[in-house]
Design a protein around this motif. Structure first.
Motif, short mmCIF file in Angstrom:
data_model
loop_
_atom_site.label_atom_id
_atom_site.label_comp_id
_atom_site.label_asym_id
_atom_site.label_seq_id
_atom_site.Cartn_x
_atom_site.Cartn_y
_atom_site.Cartn_z
N UNK A 137 0.82 -1.20 0.00
CA UNK A 137 0.00 0.00 0.00
C UNK A 137 0.86 1.25 0.00
N UNK A 138 1.93 1.25 0.79
CA UNK A 138 2.83 2.41 0.83
C UNK A 138 3.50 2.63 -0.53
N UNK A 139 3.82 1.54 -1.22
CA UNK A 139 4.42 1.67 -2.55
C UNK A 139 3.42 2.16 -3.58
N UNK A 140 2.17 1.75 -3.43
CA UNK A 140 1.16 1.98 -4.46
C UNK A 140 0.50 3.34 -4.36
N UNK A 141 0.33 3.84 -3.15
CA UNK A 141 -0.43 5.08 -2.96
C UNK A 141 0.32 6.03 -2.04
N UNK A 142 0.01 7.31 -2.15
CA UNK A 142 0.62 8.32 -1.30
C UNK A 142 -0.12 8.36 0.03
N UNK A 143 0.22 7.44 0.89
CA UNK A 143 -0.38 7.38 2.23
C UNK A 143 0.74 7.35 3.25
N UNK A 144 0.40 7.73 4.45
CA UNK A 144 1.37 7.69 5.54
C UNK A 144 1.33 6.36 6.27
N UNK A 145 2.21 6.22 7.23
CA UNK A 145 2.33 4.97 7.96
C UNK A 145 1.07 4.59 8.73
N UNK A 146 0.41 5.54 9.42
CA UNK A 146 -0.81 5.15 10.15
C UNK A 146 -1.88 4.57 9.23
N UNK A 147 -2.09 5.19 8.08
CA UNK A 147 -3.10 4.69 7.15
C UNK A 147 -2.74 3.29 6.68
N UNK A 148 -1.48 3.07 6.36
CA UNK A 148 -1.06 1.75 5.86
C UNK A 148 -1.25 0.68 6.93
N UNK A 149 -0.84 0.97 8.17
CA UNK A 149 -0.94 -0.02 9.24
C UNK A 149 -2.40 -0.27 9.61
N UNK A 150 -3.18 0.81 9.73
CA UNK A 150 -4.60 0.65 10.07
C UNK A 150 -5.32 -0.16 8.99
N UNK A 151 -5.01 0.11 7.73
CA UNK A 151 -5.63 -0.63 6.64
C UNK A 151 -5.25 -2.10 6.70
N UNK A 152 -3.98 -2.38 7.01
CA UNK A 152 -3.52 -3.76 7.11
C UNK A 152 -4.27 -4.50 8.22
N UNK A 153 -4.42 -3.85 9.38
CA UNK A 153 -5.15 -4.46 10.48
C UNK A 153 -6.61 -4.67 10.10
N UNK A 154 -7.20 -3.72 9.37
CA UNK A 154 -8.59 -3.86 8.94
C UNK A 154 -8.76 -5.04 7.98
N UNK A 155 -7.77 -5.26 7.13
CA UNK A 155 -7.83 -6.42 6.23
C UNK A 155 -7.89 -7.70 7.04
N UNK A 156 -7.06 -7.80 8.09
CA UNK A 156 -7.07 -8.98 8.95
C UNK A 156 -8.40 -9.13 9.68
N UNK A 157 -8.92 -8.04 10.23
CA UNK A 157 -10.17 -8.11 10.99
C UNK A 157 -11.35 -8.43 10.08
#
Length: 285
Positions: free
Chosen positions: A217-237
């Motif tokens: 996600x960080x490579x693909x889009x201009x997002x910061x670390x919180x967005x990337x980590x929160x999105x990753x956790x949401x994918x798991x949940x």
């Protein structure tokens, strides 16, 4: 005029000049990213895992020379860690060290994500494209997340050492064979296996939650670390069964890749790296 790629040294000198600017830009977003506007998380199925692995394998076949060149460093690094463990009389930590390799696997595969991303854009892909991560606007965030996973690995090793001391320790084993005999033929040895495996699973779960899609996600889009980590956790949940299955698949393939002498990682790492990119594409929109 045809576009050419020079030797690695000249290429790096030309392209890494702007890296500091990208680091500064992305680091400023690490604490200020707006997590209210998050990417959409999709529902995954086991078929998505099969399709991602198949696509990752095809990427590996198409860029085999590139991928092998990029990931060759990882088996070598593993063998070096193995040798260091022997030289430092850290035999009890050899298994946790190899198992902990899965914790930093997403960092090692960042270049492979970049190769898969470039392939999606069409055209020829060169192994030097893996170093395009240095020019990513989110390179600083990638470094920060990588640093976190490395710290997680170090904490895991300290915990593994504590488990050994509380079960079979504190004295180091006299030899590998003596250590193996103690581990598999004594109650204390089996206690170490059970407690170590349970605690290791928790560490692996944390690493999986924060990194399953965050690096792509960080490579693909201009997002910061919180967005990337929160999105990753949401994918798991949102997809607990599928993502946990993915984690077990990754762990099993990495174990297979350690045979013989970690050389199997030359194939396993690129396949998993490319497959992770394709799983990200299915998980996040």
């Amino acid at each position: 005029m045809a576009k050419t790629i020079g030797n690695p040294i000249s290429w790096a000198a030309q392209n890494l000049g702007a890296t500091s600017d990208h680091i500064a830009e992305s680091v400023t977003r690490i604490g200020s990213s707006d997590t209210r506007h998050l990417p959409t998380v999709q529902t995954l199925t086991l078929q998505d895992l099969r399709d991602s692995l198949r696509a990752g394998y095809h990427d590996f076949l198409e860029t085999r020379a590139d991928a092998i060149f990029v990931v060759l460093i990882y088996p070598i690094a593993g063998l070096l860690m193995f040798g260091i463990g022997l030289n430092m009389n850290m035999v009890p930590l050899l298994a946790p060290l190899i198992a902990g390799f899965a914790l930093i696997g997403p960092v090692a595969a960042v270049g492979l994500y970049e190769i898969s991303r470039k392939r999606e854009q069409g055209g020829a892909v060169h192994w030097l494209d893996a170093f395009g991560v240095f020019r990513s606007p989110s390179f600083g965030a990638i470094l920060a997340l990588g640093f976190y996973l490395v710290m997680l690995l170090l904490v895991w090793l300290m915990v593994a050492q504590a488990v050994y001391v509380l079960t079979l320790g504190p004295e180091p084993p006299t030899s590998i064979s003596a250590f193996a005999a103690e581990v598999f033929t004594t109650g204390a040895g089996w206690s170490m296996i059970i407690f170590g495996t349970a605690i290791g699973f928790l560490f692996a779960l944390v690493a999986l939650a924060v990194s399953v899609v965050s690096f792509p996600l960080l490579l693909d889009k201009k997002v910061g670390l919180p967005v990337a980590v929160v999105t990753s956790v949401r994918v798991l949940r949102h997809n607990p069964g599928v993502i946990l299955t993915w984690g077990f698949i990754v762990a099993a393939l990495l174990v297979i890749g350690t045979i013989p002498m970690l050389l199997g990682l030359i194939v396993v790492m690129p396949v998993l790296g490319h497959a992770t990119w394709h799983l990200y594409r299915r998980a996040v929109s």
